[in-house]
Design a protein around this motif. Structure first.
Motif, PDB file in Angstrom:
ATOM      1  N   ILE A 156      17.875  25.698  18.093  1.00 52.16           N
ATOM      2  CA  ILE A 156      18.659  26.822  18.624  1.00 52.16           C
ATOM      3  C   ILE A 156      18.340  27.043  20.098  1.00 52.16           C
ATOM      4  O   ILE A 156      19.239  27.211  20.927  1.00 52.16           O
ATOM      5  N   ILE A 157      17.045  26.972  20.441  1.00 49.25           N
ATOM      6  CA  ILE A 157      16.649  27.166  21.846  1.00 49.25           C
ATOM      7  C   ILE A 157      17.296  26.098  22.718  1.00 49.25           C
ATOM      8  O   ILE A 157      17.873  26.385  23.781  1.00 49.25           O
ATOM      9  N   SER A 212      21.207  26.554  22.863  1.00 50.39           N
ATOM     10  CA  SER A 212      21.652  27.735  23.602  1.00 50.39           C
ATOM     11  C   SER A 212      21.327  27.595  25.082  1.00 50.39           C
ATOM     12  O   SER A 212      22.050  28.114  25.925  1.00 50.39           O
ATOM     13  N   ALA A 213      20.246  26.836  25.417  1.00 50.54           N
ATOM     14  CA  ALA A 213      19.955  26.622  26.834  1.00 50.54           C
ATOM     15  C   ALA A 213      21.006  25.727  27.472  1.00 50.54           C
ATOM     16  O   ALA A 213      21.357  25.902  28.635  1.00 50.54           O
ATOM     17  N   VAL A 214      21.509  24.767  26.688  1.00 56.24           N
ATOM     18  CA  VAL A 214      22.510  23.857  27.255  1.00 56.24           C
ATOM     19  C   VAL A 214      23.856  24.556  27.387  1.00 56.24           C
ATOM     20  O   VAL A 214      24.493  24.506  28.435  1.00 56.24           O
ATOM     21  N   PHE A 215      24.306  25.225  26.311  1.00 59.56           N
ATOM     22  CA  PHE A 215      25.682  25.702  26.302  1.00 59.56           C
ATOM     23  C   PHE A 215      25.835  27.186  26.628  1.00 59.56           C
ATOM     24  O   PHE A 215      26.609  27.555  27.502  1.00 59.56           O
ATOM     25  N   ILE A 216      25.106  28.057  25.896  1.00 60.12           N
ATOM     26  CA  ILE A 216      25.394  29.486  26.022  1.00 60.12           C
ATOM     27  C   ILE A 216      24.788  30.070  27.278  1.00 60.12           C
ATOM     28  O   ILE A 216      25.474  30.697  28.077  1.00 60.12           O
ATOM     29  N   ILE A 240      28.271  31.276  19.290  1.00 62.57           N
ATOM     30  CA  ILE A 240      28.517  30.168  18.352  1.00 62.57           C
ATOM     31  C   ILE A 240      27.214  29.719  17.709  1.00 62.57           C
ATOM     32  O   ILE A 240      27.136  29.580  16.473  1.00 62.57           O
ATOM     33  N   ILE A 241      26.165  29.515  18.522  1.00 63.44           N
ATOM     34  CA  ILE A 241      24.952  28.864  18.025  1.00 63.44           C
ATOM     35  C   ILE A 241      24.292  29.669  16.913  1.00 63.44           C
ATOM     36  O   ILE A 241      23.873  29.110  15.890  1.00 63.44           O
ATOM     37  N   GLU A 242      24.190  31.013  17.090  1.00 65.08           N
ATOM     38  CA  GLU A 242      23.528  31.840  16.089  1.00 65.08           C
ATOM     39  C   GLU A 242      24.190  31.682  14.728  1.00 65.08           C
ATOM     40  O   GLU A 242      23.533  31.599  13.691  1.00 65.08           O
ATOM     41  N   ASN A 243      25.538  31.607  14.727  1.00 66.90           N
ATOM     42  CA  ASN A 243      26.260  31.515  13.469  1.00 66.90           C
ATOM     43  C   ASN A 243      26.204  30.135  12.869  1.00 66.90           C
ATOM     44  O   ASN A 243      26.477  29.923  11.690  1.00 66.90           O
ATOM     45  N   LEU A 244      25.868  29.142  13.735  1.00 64.33           N
ATOM     46  CA  LEU A 244      25.826  27.761  13.287  1.00 64.33           C
ATOM     47  C   LEU A 244      24.778  27.562  12.214  1.00 64.33           C
ATOM     48  O   LEU A 244      24.950  26.788  11.259  1.00 64.33           O
ATOM     49  N   PHE A 245      23.646  28.283  12.345  1.00 62.28           N
ATOM     50  CA  PHE A 245      22.544  28.081  11.423  1.00 62.28           C
ATOM     51  C   PHE A 245      22.369  29.250  10.446  1.00 62.28           C
ATOM     52  O   PHE A 245      21.402  29.330   9.735  1.00 62.28           O
ATOM     53  N   ALA A 246      23.309  30.188  10.477  1.00 61.64           N
ATOM     54  CA  ALA A 246      23.187  31.389   9.647  1.00 61.64           C
ATOM     55  C   ALA A 246      23.365  31.042   8.151  1.00 61.64           C
ATOM     56  O   ALA A 246      24.045  30.100   7.825  1.00 61.64           O
TER      57      ALA A 246
END
Lengths: 196, 263
Positions: A6-7, A10-14, A190-196
């Motif tokens: 996630i880190i 999210s560093a790359v995209f968000i 997006i990322i947070e929901n990806l792994f939810a």
């Protein structure tokens, strides 16, 4: 493991350093004209971000925090990063001339860049462990590279475009940069929901 | 007071440590550079034009210092002055530089030839060339959009009546325009001998005449009048052999269409 991914993502995209945090705009506008110089700059940024984090994180945790010197963070980080990059340059020139040549002028150029200082300070502020900090630095560097390479493509298209005279040069570059940045806003959440 | 000291002392100590490490590192790991390199590099004009055949002035300087026997007369923009300085630094014999200047082998300006189409695309010869070989009636001629003008480091090329001209005294002979012209109209000629054929149309005479009043029709009159046999008509266009040309001006006034002139 999931947290590290996630880190990284999210560093790359968000939280892309250029397109969302608006750090490192100077090299983004300055060196993104050609693909090869954009790539060289990005590689140097990834490299310096990693070594800068590897040195500043221990300094903060084992030297500044125990002695209550947290307020010296900015000045000490600048000092250490600048000296470190100089040292790395000397070592590279002596032992790996090929790498020194390809990183070239970009290495000393980004020493005092805000993206580098930004990533080291944000690593501390977010309370990352050493491994998480390194992963975040790698992700930030990759995000920088992604933005640079994408934008160099946009700019090479702009070269041949029929642009009104008043927009030629920097104005149209800034417009293009803002549109690119806008498109990255779409990654938010997006990322947070990806792994939810 | 103590507060200030607790802030200043760590910063000073870290700064001193960094400085000491850097000094030691630069002493231990110093890379030996040939001391002639910066001097050689300083002599070169720094235009990075590539006329010497190396990757810019840095590349030429490096080759000069590292490979003995690299000719010192390769820098055409620098001419004799640079060659002389280089030979002094490197301790080799002075070699004369053959100065060159560019010339556009076309005289089809807007009075001599006409446009077939009204071109409104990108202002670049290489782009215009992609669309049916350009807007002009003559497919071999100058496209007149100034790619050579944009690439010239000396601003020695200008456009007049839709045709590129080289201001020969300002030209340093780097040859960037020669590589740029999509029709291959520009060539370098020895700067002292300045007679040139200003046409590159390889069609038969009648066809050339139809599209341009200034074009070479391949009548071979110049071949016959040349006292040293320097002119030959090849592919329906006259060519001057500058090894033989003595610049006597016999051909310039004699040409039927006036496309051989002093430039």
């Amino acid at each position: 493991m999931t947290k590290l991914i996630i880190i990284l993502l999210s560093a790359v995209f968000i939280n892309n350093y250029i397109l969302s945090r608006f750090l490192g705009i100077c090299p983004f506008l300055g060196v993104s004209k050609k693909l090869d110089s954009a790539t060289g700059m990005s590689l140097a940024v990834i490299f310096v971000m990693l070594i800068a984090t590897a040195v500043t994180w221990p300094i903060q945790m084992f030297l500044l925090n125990p002695n209550g010197l947290g307020y010296l963070q900015t000045i000490i980080f600048i000092l250490v990063i600048a000296a470190l990059v100089q040292l790395v340059e000397i070592v590279l020139k002596r032992y790996i001339p090929a790498l020194h040549k390809s990183l070239g002028v970009y290495l000393p150029l980004i020493t005092t860049n805000c993206a580098i200082l930004g990533v080291t300070i944000l690593n501390i502020d977010e309370g990352y462990t050493f491994v998480e900090a390194m992963v975040n630095s790698l992700g930030s560097g990759l995000g920088f590279m992604l933005a640079m390479i994408m934008f160099s493509g946009v700019r090479s298209k702009l070269e041949g475009a029929d642009i009104p005279k008043s927009f030629k040069g920097l104005p149209i570059t800034l417009v293009a940069a803002s549109v690119t940045s806008l498109s990255f806003m779409g990654f938010g959440g997006i990322i947070e929901n990806l792994f939810a | 007071m103590i507060d200030i000291l607790t802030a200043v002392v760590p910063v000073v100590i870290i700064g001193l440590i960094c400085a000491a490490v850097l000094v030691v590192a630069s002493k231990i790991m110093a890379v030996k550079e040939d001391e002639r390199l910066p001097r050689v590099r300083e002599c070169l004009p720094g235009a990075n034009c590539g006329a010497c055949g190396f990757a810019g002035c840095d590349g030429y300087a490096k080759a000069l210092v590292e490979n003995e026997g690299t000719p010192t007369n390769l820098c055409i923009p620098g001419a004799d002055a640079v060659s002389l300085k280089l030979s002094e630094i490197l301790g080799v014999e002075f070699e004369d530089v053959i100065e060159q200047a560019a010339v556009v082998h076309c005289s089809g300006d807007c009075n001599a030839t006409e446009d077939n189409v009204d071109y409104r695309g990108i202002e670049s010869c290489s782009a215009a060339k992609l669309i049916f070989g350009g807007k002009g009636a003559c497919g071999y001629g100058c496209l007149g959009l100034g790619d050579c003008m944009n690439v010239c480091p000396q601003d020695a090329i200008y456009l007049k009546d839709g045709l590129a001209h080289v201001c020969r005294p300002e030209c340093v002979g780097c040859g960037l325009c020669v590589k740029t012209c999509p029709n291959g109209l520009i060539s370098l000629t020895p700067a002292v001998e300045d007679v040139a054929v200003l046409c590159s149309n390889k069609d038969k005479g009648a066809l050339t005449r139809k599209v341009c009043t200034n074009g070479c029709i391949g009548c071979k009159k110049c071949e016959k009048v040349c006292p040293v046999g320097a002119i030959k008509v090849k592919n329906n266009v006259a060519e001057i052999d500058y090894e033989k040309c003595v610049c006597c001006d016999a051909c310039t006034g004699y040409c039927t269409t006036g496309c051989i002139i002093r430039v």
